[in-house]
Write a protein that holds these residues in place. Sequence first.
Motif, PDB file in Angstrom:
ATOM      1  N   PHE A  34      10.486   6.739   6.453  1.00 18.96           N
ATOM      2  CA  PHE A  34      10.034   5.227   6.795  1.00 18.96           C
ATOM      3  C   PHE A  34       8.993   5.432   7.533  1.00 18.96           C
ATOM      4  O   PHE A  34       8.498   6.432   8.213  1.00 18.96           O
ATOM      5  CB  PHE A  34      11.410   5.038   7.765  1.00 18.96           C
ATOM      6  N   PRO A  35       8.163   4.437   7.120  1.00 20.61           N
ATOM      7  CA  PRO A  35       7.915   3.155   6.378  1.00 20.61           C
ATOM      8  C   PRO A  35       7.991   3.291   4.894  1.00 20.61           C
ATOM      9  O   PRO A  35       8.073   2.379   4.177  1.00 20.61           O
ATOM     10  CB  PRO A  35       7.056   2.283   7.168  1.00 20.61           C
ATOM     11  N   ILE A  36       7.502   4.587   4.648  1.00 13.57           N
ATOM     12  CA  ILE A  36       7.706   4.813   3.054  1.00 13.57           C
ATOM     13  C   ILE A  36       8.763   5.871   2.811  1.00 13.57           C
ATOM     14  O   ILE A  36       8.462   7.059   3.415  1.00 13.57           O
ATOM     15  CB  ILE A  36       6.117   5.703   2.907  1.00 13.57           C
ATOM     16  N   ASN A  37       9.560   5.384   2.014  1.00 11.19           N
ATOM     17  CA  ASN A  37      10.596   6.084   1.610  1.00 11.19           C
ATOM     18  C   ASN A  37      10.584   7.040   0.523  1.00 11.19           C
ATOM     19  O   ASN A  37      10.735   6.780  -0.615  1.00 11.19           O
ATOM     20  CB  ASN A  37      11.971   5.443   1.724  1.00 11.19           C
ATOM     21  N   ASP A  38       9.884   8.235   0.751  1.00 16.66           N
ATOM     22  CA  ASP A  38       9.325   9.047  -0.480  1.00 16.66           C
ATOM     23  C   ASP A  38       9.549  10.475  -0.115  1.00 16.66           C
ATOM     24  O   ASP A  38       8.892  11.062   0.423  1.00 16.66           O
ATOM     25  CB  ASP A  38       8.088   8.883  -0.932  1.00 16.66           C
ATOM     26  N   PRO A  39      10.708  11.201  -0.633  1.00 18.83           N
ATOM     27  CA  PRO A  39      10.604  12.770  -0.265  1.00 18.83           C
ATOM     28  C   PRO A  39       9.588  13.666  -0.865  1.00 18.83           C
ATOM     29  O   PRO A  39       9.734  14.642  -0.516  1.00 18.83           O
ATOM     30  CB  PRO A  39      11.812  13.003  -1.251  1.00 18.83           C
ATOM     31  N   ASN A  40       8.823  12.988  -1.859  1.00 21.15           N
ATOM     32  CA  ASN A  40       7.850  14.024  -2.227  1.00 21.15           C
ATOM     33  C   ASN A  40       6.184  13.462  -1.715  1.00 21.15           C
ATOM     34  O   ASN A  40       5.307  13.847  -2.309  1.00 21.15           O
ATOM     35  CB  ASN A  40       7.646  13.706  -3.694  1.00 21.15           C
ATOM     36  N   LEU A  41       6.449  12.602  -0.526  1.00 24.45           N
ATOM     37  CA  LEU A  41       5.247  11.882  -0.206  1.00 24.45           C
ATOM     38  C   LEU A  41       4.089  12.983   0.350  1.00 24.45           C
ATOM     39  O   LEU A  41       4.499  13.920   1.337  1.00 24.45           O
ATOM     40  CB  LEU A  41       5.492  10.997   0.967  1.00 24.45           C
ATOM     41  N   PRO A  42       3.093  13.331  -0.085  1.00 23.76           N
ATOM     42  CA  PRO A  42       2.283  14.313   0.618  1.00 23.76           C
ATOM     43  C   PRO A  42       1.769  14.197   1.744  1.00 23.76           C
ATOM     44  O   PRO A  42       1.321  12.687   2.194  1.00 23.76           O
ATOM     45  CB  PRO A  42       1.471  14.558  -0.495  1.00 23.76           C
TER      46      PRO A  42
END
Length: 405
Positions: free
Chosen positions: A306-314
């Motif tokens: 959160f606020p970006i729900n991305d398990p791969n967010l670099p």
Amino acid sequence: MIMYCLGLDFGTSGARAIAIDRLGQIHHHHSRPYQLDQVQRWQVTLFDLLSHVPLDVRRNLAKILVAATSGTVLGSDRQGQPCTPVLSYQDVRGIGLSPFPAATSLAKLLWLKEHYQFAYLTHQADYLGYLLHGQVAQSDYHNCLKLGYDSVNLRFPDWLSPWQSYLPSVLVPGSPVGQILPDLSDRLHISPTCQICAGTTDSTAALIASAPELHTGIGITSLGSTLVLKLVSDRPVTDLAYGIYSHRLDWQGQSFYLVGGASNTGGAVLRHFFRDQELQTYSELIDLNQPSPYDYYPLLRPGDRFPINDPNLPPRLEPRPNDPVAFLYGLLSSIAKIEAQGYEILQKLAATPITQIYTNGGGTYNPTWQKIRAKYLGIEPQAAVQTQAAYGAAKLALEMNQHRN
């Protein structure tokens, strides 16, 4: 005779105990480090915290309530004993196994089921409570939210029926589960009538501690190892696309919803690059009259909730200037932007404008960071009334005790 409520908080890196009386006055405070991923250390730490409570307080304890990290789980057998490794709240091995994000309890349940034999999915607070009351598979609707529990209708949804046998019984946070085990009462000289309460999550306990009173429109930011935001709303909001969830809180005859999200950015990133003294020294050298030119997304490893729900967010930590003051300014500004973005999303979805923001956690003591946050939030954040989740745990036990009485 003075009666006391004891709150225990097992956080990311440390555990704390706070005892309060009926007026909320603190009579004892003790903390110690422990290892989140080692269940044996949980037990050692628990009994160490209890043994440090003054004898006169132990003999007059009415309630004990444990707050612990949300989403930290293990599998236990039918006698309540651990039979799997601990999966911490940040563990994402369950990615793709459930409709919920990879770090949730449900995803961890499905991953553990594929690799181990066990009877019940047990949250950290559940197991610590079990050590005190001895009743197996007892939980609360704060910890069970990320297991799929419907806190509006107070039940597990029908689509969870294939895994029903692994699910615990769910109680109202703060409600009594049972009296302390007789052998613990004798060994630790704790009142034999002391009630062990259903637990809560550390972030919810921190919110309860932070505000002098609870009403809609209050925002609570936890600037700890991670960044946790909660907005007190009169209606629940769940949006998996943003990693947003709502904890129900029954408080003084009302039902509030703590709409929130947790980011993996925060103090842990800062301490990865700077020692505590460096954080203080460099913060004082920041020129707030000039905005930072750096736009980072500070993470220690890929993935955010959160606020970006991305398990791969670099992680985004470049370019890194040679000047450590400039680098710190960029990190503090970027975390403040993430906080502001999070509150914008929460207000939009909850239809609840923020009227006040209280802040707890180690970042509260950095005045430069508070000024940076105020710029991006548009609200001057205030320091929490109490900063410790252990105080909130004790306050929740006290509230339930008074409300039921």
